[in-house]
Enzyme design. Sequence first.
Site, mmCIF file in Angstrom:
data_model
loop_
_atom_site.group_PDB
_atom_site.id
_atom_site.type_symbol
_atom_site.label_atom_id
_atom_site.label_comp_id
_atom_site.label_asym_id
_atom_site.label_seq_id
_atom_site.Cartn_x
_atom_site.Cartn_y
_atom_site.Cartn_z
ATOM 1 N N GLU A 35 0.939 -1.213 -0.411
ATOM 2 C CA GLU A 35 0.602 -0.031 -0.030
ATOM 3 C C GLU A 35 0.979 1.115 -0.044
ATOM 4 O O GLU A 35 1.856 1.548 0.940
ATOM 5 C CB GLU A 35 -1.178 -0.092 1.026
ATOM 6 C CG GLU A 35 -2.395 -1.180 1.070
ATOM 7 C CD GLU A 35 -2.854 -0.783 2.489
ATOM 8 O OE1 GLU A 35 -4.228 -1.006 1.917
ATOM 9 O OE2 GLU A 35 -2.905 -0.143 3.151
ATOM 10 N N CYS A 36 0.611 2.212 -1.010
ATOM 11 C CA CYS A 36 1.628 3.179 -0.995
ATOM 12 C C CYS A 36 3.034 3.107 -1.088
ATOM 13 O O CYS A 36 3.533 3.350 -1.969
ATOM 14 C CB CYS A 36 0.648 4.371 -0.109
ATOM 15 S SG CYS A 36 1.062 6.112 -0.390
ATOM 16 N N GLY A 37 3.483 3.170 0.146
ATOM 17 C CA GLY A 37 4.873 3.807 0.232
ATOM 18 C C GLY A 37 5.375 2.167 0.189
ATOM 19 O O GLY A 37 5.792 1.525 -0.608
#
Length: 420
Positions: free
Chosen positions: A310-312
């Site tokens: 997720e994201c990072g």
Amino acid sequence: MLTLGLMRSYRNAGLSVAGSKCGPDYIDTAFHAAATSRQSFNLDSWAMPAALLGQLGAAAGDACELILCEGLMGLFDGVPGKAGRTGSSADVAAALGWPVLLVLDVSGQSQTAGAIVLGCTSFDPRLKIAGVVLNRVASPRHQRLVSASIEALGLPVLGALPRDENISLPERHLGLVQAGETRGLDTRLDQIAAFIREHVDTGAILACARASPVLDHAEALALPPPAQRIAIARDEAFSFLYPHILAGWRKAGAELTFFSPLANEPPPADCDLCWLPGGYPELYVGPLAAAERFLEGLRSFAATKPVHGECGGYMVLGQSLTDQAGHAHRMAGLVGASFSFVKRKLHLGYRQAYLAADHPLGAKGTLLRGHEFHYATIEANGDPPFAFVRDAYGGAEQAEGGRQGNVTGSFFHVIATEEA
């Protein structure tokens, strides 16, 4: 500052106090936990079905005497949605039957503050506004003028906070520096608590609290466990995973094992799935690129088992991550995208995501609700999408994230399934 100061004051006075946070902010709850020594949950009326919201509201107060729920933005601010599902703080207060302490920035005004408070008290009949705390008060005379206009309405003014630049916490590009990274946080929290006690009637605020109504909600799970044994990256670079999701996975019987990529630890091989949460990999991109044991372990894991970022976490799964200075760093190479912070652009807001293919999170077409919050840009991505997303304002559906083999990732932070 008011929320943290009250939490710490009541805890220091011997009360068992817990925090919660309206909306998707994943940083504030860690500060609540530091201030109260108890877990804090996010409560989100847009992303969470009513049953889940009620269950988490009740769980927030388990074995404690007081819950303090921090709002977001203005009391009624939200997004378009059905009644009670706009994401506003008002929705959460109404759904859980909690009284509201209105915090009003009175800089640049005096008696007009009374008109604003009157509007707030009458705008939504679902709410009970118990009192007001004034913020950014310029002088005793200013305080008297504002207080008189509000108290004439029959509402008590329970505190007045003067401007004080010393009462602050360090910030960075996604908000506050995380609680675990803030030096001397306990001392800072005690200083904030002392400031609040000096300027706020904490006893009167406590008297405004009332027992939560008993809510008849069935058991609800925000997100079914994607596997039985889940390896989760957790350190300063990977910290954005919602407490309610972890609690739900444990309650459903999943076994959670944490490892630190920054400590060059690979995902444990005896786990069934690896989850890379969001966080700040851009601040640690050099050490992550040099963490060969972690990267090789991740690649080996992904050869036979699912990995999701997720994201990072998604950025670390990519080909490369370019920092703000323009230096490209090789990442895991498990998805086709490359990411950059050279030209930063804020991507922010609620998202509903439909899974593009069968996934450990659900069958193809499963609806997830969550949000996006990042500054990174994608330099290249030829992968099939992880999901198709829409924002909360009726925008066009867009492909989001990518998938290759057992690996998926996206900038989308999941909060709950719509079917929860």
